[in-house]
Structures are given as C-alpha cells and as structure tokens.
Design a protein around this motif. Structure first.
Motif, PDB file in Angstrom:
ATOM      1  N   LEU A   1      -1.549  -3.724 -12.911  1.00 30.50           N
ATOM      2  CA  LEU A   1      -0.861  -4.118 -11.687  1.00 30.50           C
ATOM      3  C   LEU A   1      -0.441  -5.588 -11.694  1.00 30.50           C
ATOM      4  CD1 LEU A   1      -2.988  -2.264  -8.975  1.00 30.50           C
ATOM      5  CD2 LEU A   1      -0.661  -1.721  -9.715  1.00 30.50           C
ATOM      6  N   GLU A   2      -1.145  -6.401 -12.484  1.00 33.61           N
ATOM      7  CA  GLU A   2      -0.799  -7.820 -12.518  1.00 33.61           C
ATOM      8  C   GLU A   2       0.614  -8.043 -13.061  1.00 33.61           C
ATOM      9  OE1 GLU A   2      -2.811  -6.704 -16.375  1.00 33.61           O
ATOM     10  OE2 GLU A   2      -3.142  -6.324 -14.227  1.00 33.61           O
ATOM     11  N   LEU A   3       1.088  -7.116 -13.904  1.00 37.24           N
ATOM     12  CA  LEU A   3       2.445  -7.259 -14.441  1.00 37.24           C
ATOM     13  C   LEU A   3       3.505  -6.908 -13.407  1.00 37.24           C
ATOM     14  CD1 LEU A   3       2.056  -5.843 -18.065  1.00 37.24           C
ATOM     15  CD2 LEU A   3       1.866  -8.201 -17.250  1.00 37.24           C
ATOM     16  N   ALA A   4       3.101  -6.177 -12.385  1.00 42.01           N
ATOM     17  CA  ALA A   4       4.021  -5.856 -11.288  1.00 42.01           C
ATOM     18  C   ALA A   4       3.789  -6.756 -10.092  1.00 42.01           C
ATOM     19  CB  ALA A   4       3.851  -4.396 -10.874  1.00 42.01           C
ATOM     20  N   LYS A   5       2.732  -7.599 -10.176  1.00 38.30           N
ATOM     21  CA  LYS A   5       2.372  -8.542  -9.106  1.00 38.30           C
ATOM     22  C   LYS A   5       2.001  -7.819  -7.805  1.00 38.30           C
ATOM     23  CE  LYS A   5       4.976 -12.524 -10.839  1.00 38.30           C
ATOM     24  NZ  LYS A   5       5.183 -11.961 -12.189  1.00 38.30           N
ATOM     25  N   VAL A   6       1.395  -6.616  -7.947  1.00 40.27           N
ATOM     26  CA  VAL A   6       0.938  -5.843  -6.789  1.00 40.27           C
ATOM     27  C   VAL A   6      -0.450  -6.324  -6.381  1.00 40.27           C
ATOM     28  CG1 VAL A   6       0.245  -3.552  -5.989  1.00 40.27           C
ATOM     29  CG2 VAL A   6       2.318  -3.823  -7.364  1.00 40.27           C
ATOM     30  N   ASN A   7      -0.621  -6.608  -5.114  1.00 40.60           N
ATOM     31  CA  ASN A   7      -1.890  -7.147  -4.609  1.00 40.60           C
ATOM     32  C   ASN A   7      -2.928  -6.060  -4.372  1.00 40.60           C
ATOM     33  OD1 ASN A   7      -0.836  -9.726  -4.594  1.00 40.60           O
ATOM     34  ND2 ASN A   7      -0.266  -9.665  -2.425  1.00 40.60           N
ATOM     35  N   THR A   8      -4.179  -6.381  -4.703  1.00 41.86           N
ATOM     36  CA  THR A   8      -5.314  -5.515  -4.396  1.00 41.86           C
ATOM     37  C   THR A   8      -6.359  -6.316  -3.637  1.00 41.86           C
ATOM     38  OG1 THR A   8      -6.451  -6.023  -6.474  1.00 41.86           O
ATOM     39  CG2 THR A   8      -4.933  -4.144  -6.481  1.00 41.86           C
ATOM     40  N   ASP A   9      -7.315  -5.625  -3.022  1.00 43.75           N
ATOM     41  CA  ASP A   9      -8.409  -6.338  -2.372  1.00 43.75           C
ATOM     42  C   ASP A   9      -9.516  -6.598  -3.396  1.00 43.75           C
ATOM     43  OD1 ASP A   9      -9.892  -3.994  -2.672  1.00 43.75           O
ATOM     44  OD2 ASP A   9      -9.783  -3.437  -0.559  1.00 43.75           O
ATOM     45  N   GLU A  10     -10.633  -7.134  -2.925  1.00 44.82           N
ATOM     46  CA  GLU A  10     -11.707  -7.538  -3.833  1.00 44.82           C
ATOM     47  C   GLU A  10     -12.352  -6.349  -4.546  1.00 44.82           C
ATOM     48  OE1 GLU A  10     -13.240  -6.814   0.258  1.00 44.82           O
ATOM     49  OE2 GLU A  10     -11.596  -7.981  -0.614  1.00 44.82           O
ATOM     50  N   ARG A  11     -12.177  -5.142  -4.018  1.00 44.74           N
ATOM     51  CA  ARG A  11     -12.754  -3.948  -4.652  1.00 44.74           C
ATOM     52  C   ARG A  11     -11.753  -3.221  -5.536  1.00 44.74           C
ATOM     53  NH1 ARG A  11     -14.747  -0.299   0.005  1.00 44.74           N
ATOM     54  NH2 ARG A  11     -12.734  -0.977   0.857  1.00 44.74           N
ATOM     55  N   GLY A  12     -10.519  -3.700  -5.582  1.00 43.80           N
ATOM     56  CA  GLY A  12      -9.525  -3.077  -6.432  1.00 43.80           C
ATOM     57  C   GLY A  12      -8.608  -2.101  -5.722  1.00 43.80           C
ATOM     58  N   PHE A  13      -8.793  -1.901  -4.422  1.00 48.77           N
ATOM     59  CA  PHE A  13      -7.906  -1.018  -3.662  1.00 48.77           C
ATOM     60  C   PHE A  13      -6.586  -1.743  -3.384  1.00 48.77           C
ATOM     61  CE2 PHE A  13     -12.125   0.649  -2.665  1.00 48.77           C
ATOM     62  CZ  PHE A  13     -11.921   2.007  -2.901  1.00 48.77           C
ATOM     63  N   ILE A  14      -5.497  -1.010  -3.457  1.00 52.60           N
ATOM     64  CA  ILE A  14      -4.173  -1.603  -3.303  1.00 52.60           C
ATOM     65  C   ILE A  14      -3.894  -1.873  -1.825  1.00 52.60           C
ATOM     66  CG2 ILE A  14      -1.702  -1.249  -3.666  1.00 52.60           C
ATOM     67  CD1 ILE A  14      -2.424   0.542  -6.034  1.00 52.60           C
ATOM     68  N   ARG A  15      -3.474  -3.069  -1.522  1.00 53.63           N
ATOM     69  CA  ARG A  15      -3.138  -3.430  -0.142  1.00 53.63           C
ATOM     70  C   ARG A  15      -1.779  -2.833   0.225  1.00 53.63           C
ATOM     71  NH1 ARG A  15      -6.609  -7.457   1.629  1.00 53.63           N
ATOM     72  NH2 ARG A  15      -7.651  -8.678   0.003  1.00 53.63           N
ATOM     73  N   VAL A  16      -1.722  -2.183   1.389  1.00 53.17           N
ATOM     74  CA  VAL A  16      -0.479  -1.546   1.818  1.00 53.17           C
ATOM     75  C   VAL A  16      -0.192  -1.857   3.285  1.00 53.17           C
ATOM     76  CG1 VAL A  16      -0.601   0.364   0.166  1.00 53.17           C
ATOM     77  CG2 VAL A  16      -1.697   0.600   2.419  1.00 53.17           C
ATOM     78  N   SER A  17       1.071  -1.673   3.658  1.00 57.36           N
ATOM     79  CA  SER A  17       1.497  -1.822   5.045  1.00 57.36           C
ATOM     80  C   SER A  17       1.253  -0.514   5.790  1.00 57.36           C
ATOM     81  CB  SER A  17       2.985  -2.161   5.093  1.00 57.36           C
ATOM     82  OG  SER A  17       3.755  -1.036   4.643  1.00 57.36           O
ATOM     83  N   GLU A  18       1.629  -0.489   7.055  1.00 58.35           N
ATOM     84  CA  GLU A  18       1.473   0.722   7.850  1.00 58.35           C
ATOM     85  C   GLU A  18       2.326   1.871   7.334  1.00 58.35           C
ATOM     86  OE1 GLU A  18      -0.357   1.662  10.715  1.00 58.35           O
ATOM     87  OE2 GLU A  18      -1.586  -0.033  10.106  1.00 58.35           O
ATOM     88  N   LYS A  19       3.355   1.572   6.558  1.00 56.12           N
ATOM     89  CA  LYS A  19       4.176   2.627   5.961  1.00 56.12           C
ATOM     90  C   LYS A  19       3.860   2.798   4.470  1.00 56.12           C
ATOM     91  CE  LYS A  19       8.280  -0.187   4.920  1.00 56.12           C
ATOM     92  NZ  LYS A  19       9.754  -0.249   5.034  1.00 56.12           N
ATOM     93  N   LEU A  20       2.704   2.228   4.049  1.00 52.86           N
ATOM     94  CA  LEU A  20       2.143   2.427   2.713  1.00 52.86           C
ATOM     95  C   LEU A  20       2.865   1.658   1.607  1.00 52.86           C
ATOM     96  CD1 LEU A  20       1.463   6.265   2.987  1.00 52.86           C
ATOM     97  CD2 LEU A  20      -0.217   4.419   3.171  1.00 52.86           C
ATOM     98  N   GLU A  21       3.707   0.699   1.977  1.00 46.28           N
ATOM     99  CA  GLU A  21       4.366  -0.104   0.957  1.00 46.28           C
ATOM    100  C   GLU A  21       3.468  -1.277   0.573  1.00 46.28           C
ATOM    101  OE1 GLU A  21       8.904  -1.487  -0.075  1.00 46.28           O
ATOM    102  OE2 GLU A  21       8.271  -1.513   2.021  1.00 46.28           O
ATOM    103  N   THR A  22       3.465  -1.607  -0.718  1.00 42.50           N
ATOM    104  CA  THR A  22       2.697  -2.749  -1.193  1.00 42.50           C
ATOM    105  C   THR A  22       3.462  -4.033  -0.902  1.00 42.50           C
ATOM    106  OG1 THR A  22       3.691  -2.793  -3.408  1.00 42.50           O
ATOM    107  CG2 THR A  22       1.857  -1.258  -3.058  1.00 42.50           C
ATOM    108  N   ASN A  23       2.946  -5.132  -1.418  1.00 41.33           N
ATOM    109  CA  ASN A  23       3.638  -6.411  -1.237  1.00 41.33           C
ATOM    110  C   ASN A  23       4.923  -6.490  -2.058  1.00 41.33           C
ATOM    111  OD1 ASN A  23       1.607  -6.541  -3.478  1.00 41.33           O
ATOM    112  ND2 ASN A  23       2.626  -8.479  -3.870  1.00 41.33           N
ATOM    113  N   ILE A  24       5.099  -5.543  -2.965  1.00 44.44           N
ATOM    114  CA  ILE A  24       6.319  -5.503  -3.774  1.00 44.44           C
ATOM    115  C   ILE A  24       7.227  -4.406  -3.233  1.00 44.44           C
ATOM    116  CG2 ILE A  24       7.290  -5.178  -6.073  1.00 44.44           C
ATOM    117  CD1 ILE A  24       5.620  -7.729  -5.737  1.00 44.44           C
TER     118      ILE A  24
END
Length: 461
Positions: free
Chosen positions: A278-301
């Motif tokens: 995921l680091e190559l896509a620059k997608v953010n995760t929390d401290e446990r490795g779960f992907i951070r998403v918005s209310e519509k499930l989109e990541t920071n990318i």
C-alpha cells in the motif's frame, strides 16, 4: 510478462463484498478484473460462517441425544461421532457454493479472474504474478487472517481455519482466547466428545459485552463441561512429547501449565493489507493495518476503495455485504447510503445463540442520555420451557426522550432470528409502543416482547 492489461475496475479479493460488486459492475457494462490469492468465496464460504455453522448443527444433534432422557426419550447407546463425515458434509457444502460462484464468473464475459496476490505498483496499477493490471477504480476486499500472538511460534497449533481440517476428535482441546471464535469451537468440540479448556487473559470472556452477559455465557458453557482459566496472562506454548502441547500461564501471579492434545489459537484477526504494498499507492492505514476510509468507503487516494473486514468498520459478513451496497448506491448515482447508517448487530453462535443489536448497558450508562431498561429470563417464557431450553434472557434499552429502541440482547432459543424484530424497529425508528402494542404468534419467544416492554424502568447504575 503481460504489460498494462486495462480494465474499468479492479477488485482485490473475492469475499462477500468483492463478488457481488464484480457482478454488479459487469452488469453496468464495466470490464472487471477480480484478483484472488486463495479460494473463491472469501472467509465466510471457506473458513467462516458456512463451515462453522455446519459443525454447530452437527454438535447440536449430538447434544440433543445426550439430553433426550430428561425429555422422556431413552436411547440405548452413546452416540458415535464421525468427524470425517461431519468434515465431508462441510466440504460438500463449501464445494457446492464455490462451484456456483466459479460458474457464474466463468460465464460472465465482462469479468476476468486472476489467481495470485495483488500488489500495488502505483495508485492505479496492480501486479498479479506476471500480469500488470491497470484501472481507474480499484476496490480492496482482502479481509483478515488469524492473529498469532507471540510465544506460540514453535508450537503445534491450529487456527479457526486449520482446525476445520481435523478428521479425529481431539482428546483435550486447549483454546487460547475467550471470544466469539474460541467459544463457538469450545462448545462444538465439547459436544462432539472432547475435553475443552479455554484460557482467557482477561478477567472475563467476551469482554466487549456487559459483565453479566459474559458471566451468563460462561455459566452456560460450564454447565456443559467447558472449563475456563481466566486471568491467564504471560501465555506461551511448547510441544510436549510427540503429540501433546503445553500452555504455560500466569494466573494471579501463580505460574502453572495446562497440557492437552490439541491447541487452538483464537486470539483475534489482523488485516491482510500488509500483502498489498500500500505504501506504493500512498494509501493510509491505522496503527493496526486497517485501511482508513470515508463514509462512502473511499481511501485517501481518489479512486481506491476498501470494503469488508480490511477497513476495520465491521468484522461480519453482513457488514461486508453492506459495504457492497454502499458502493452500489454511489455508483448508481443515488449516493444516500453511508457507513454510519447501519446499526451494529451480530450473533455469537453458541447454542442457544447470543445476539445483540445496538448499544450495551455499559455504553448506555456511560452516555449523557437517559434510558429505560427491561429484562426477562427465558425461564419465564413458555416456549423456552416447552423446548426444555430455559437458559438465557432477553433485554432491551429504550432512549427515554424519543421512545426509540437503542439496544437489545437476546440469549436463548432462536435469538439470532428474534433479534431481527428489534433491528426492524430500530431501522424504522419506531416508537417502542408499536412493539409494546403488537400481537405476536403463540407459542413463540417473540410473543413475550410486548410483555418485556411493559416492564421498562429507568436504567440505573
């Protein structure tokens, strides 16, 4: 190496969100790449709900035979447990489900399945084996896997996945972890003939539940012969001889060891996101490795979404499928569904089951709102008496100001189905009087819901 195979969408993971999403997007005219590193169907089909509930059903039949005498049915012999047949029944069900999915994917010309681990090379580029797949939208549905705690790396252990491959009943099953997975397997194998010991590091099992509910479930399982070792900290394991295992524990400062024939680690789950680069896509995760998403499930990318267990917003098949519904809603243009709209609900599939919807008593007491509360033991419900299964109870929490149901718990016969009554009222934002004035079929457990609600009183500490 095939370079830049282009699709409209890429879905990584064929679980309970990924599969329906693939078919939906294909029906919209999109070309879809579905990437799967293991077996089609994800956790629920292969190692989760389908196989474990098949085992629960077999264990139930065995238990019924041992309990038949008290209901006037006398059997002449002890039931013979054939775990190989139980295993085969489970396999047949999984194979049938997976075959149907496989056929549907093969027949859909808009979907192409790629077998292997999908890894990001950049935000819109995925590598799977020798293939590079490119798409403007990428949906991550990689799920979770069993978490192995330190101290057991060199021990012969099973996970919730591998224990389903056993063909012989364990003589003495040690289970590390007193939550949903551990407790379901504890009862299953106890009913199938194993001695079972559950080791839990906390002061009580299913610690996220109210303390009295933890005690209720523990007492139910203890009544069947399951043994518990609570406050079991500083756990470590080692092999003992050629076939046994030993778990060393520290209980209240007293060091001791428990030996058994088999060891199940049921110590939680961790996301498979570490496989994705995921680091190559620059997608953010929390401290446990779960992907951070918005209310519509989109990541920071933009254009990258995360569905199912890997986003940390739910750990159930029904929440994963609702994630698909959210994506479907936004793709179709309605854009009304959000994560926050769903009400937490789940069931612990011991027998009888334990089911919950909404908030707990502990959460209610810690809030700034006032609540009404009512409870009713199963021993007061005729249907439970008639079935000879009077363990458990029903509880309900009502927000005093609005009169809407805020939470409910049922532990007893049919609890996993009955909780839907409360969920329907909660999703419909119905005033509690609607249920209180309802007339439900007799004789059922459900018919006592109006009586339960008539006894509402202010919730006090």
């Amino acid at each position: 190496m095939n370079k830049n195979l282009t699709f409209d969408s890429i879905i990584i993971g064929s679980g309970q969100a990924g599969n329906p999403l693939a078919f939906f997007l294909a029906a919209q005219g999109e070309t879809v790449a579905l990437v799967e590193k293991g077996k089609l169907g994800g956790t629920c089909v292969n190692t989760g709900c389908t196989p474990t509930k098949t085992y629960v059903a077999s264990a139930r039949r065995a238990w019924e035979l041992t309990q038949s005498k008290r209901l006037g049915i006398h059997t002449s012999s002890t039931p013979e447990i054939d775990l190989k047949q139980i295993w085969q029944q489970k396999e047949n069900l999984i194979d049938s489900t997976r075959a149907g999915l496989q056929q549907g994917l093969e027949e859909n010309k808009q979907i192409k399945v790629f077998n292997g681990v999908g890894k990001f090379l950049q935000p819109n580029l995925i590598q799977v084996g020798d293939d590079q797949l490119e798409a403007k939208k990428i949906y991550i549905n990689v799920g979770t896997r069993p978490r192995i705690i330190p101290g057991f790396e060199n021990t012969r252990y099973f996970t919730n996945e591998s224990i389903l491959e056993l063909k012989e009943i364990p003589n003495h099953l040690l289970i590390v972890g007193g939550s949903y997975v551990g407790l379901e397997f504890a009862q299953i194998f106890k009913r199938l003939g194993s001695k079972v010991t559950v080791l839990e590091k906390g002061e009580r099992i299913i610690h996220q539940e109210d303390p009295d509910h933890s005690q209720l479930v523990q007492e139910m399982l203890e009544a069947e012969g399951v043994q518990f070792e609570l406050h079991s900290t500083c756990l470590s394991g080692k092999n003992w001889g050629k076939s046994q295992v030993k778990v060393q524990i520290d209980c209240h400062g007293e060091k001791k060891a428990v030996r058994g024939s088999h060891l199940l680690l049921a110590t939680g789950r961790e996301p498979n996101t570490d496989l994705l680069q995921l680091e190559l896509a620059k997608v953010n995760t929390d401290e446990r490795g779960f992907i951070r998403v918005s209310e519509k499930l989109e990541t920071n990318i933009k254009g990258i979404f995360a569905l199912g267990d890997c986003n940390g917003k739910g750990a159930f098949t029904h929440t994963a499928f609702h994630d698909f519904e959210i994506i479907k809603d936004h793709v179709s243009g309605a854009k009304k569904k959000k994560i926050r709209d769903r009400i937490l609900n789940y069931a612990l599939y011991i027998d009888p089951p334990f089911a919950r919807a909404g908030i707990t008593k502990t959460q209610a007491l810690n809030s700034n709102k006032s609540y009404l509360f009512a409870e009713m033991p199963m021993s007061q419900i005729n249907r439970a008496k008639e079935k000879g299964e009077m363990q458990g109870k029903m509880e309900v929490l009502v927000e005093e100001k609005s009169g809407v149901i805020a939470g409910a718990m049922i532990c007893g016969p049919g609890a996993d189905e009955i909780i839907g009554i409360f969920l329907t009222a909660m999703y419909g934002n119905l005033h509690v009087d609607v249920l209180k004035n309802g007339v439900f079929t007799h004789p059922t457990v459900t018919e006592l819901i109006p009586t339960l609600l008539q006894s509402l009183q202010p919730l006090k500490k």
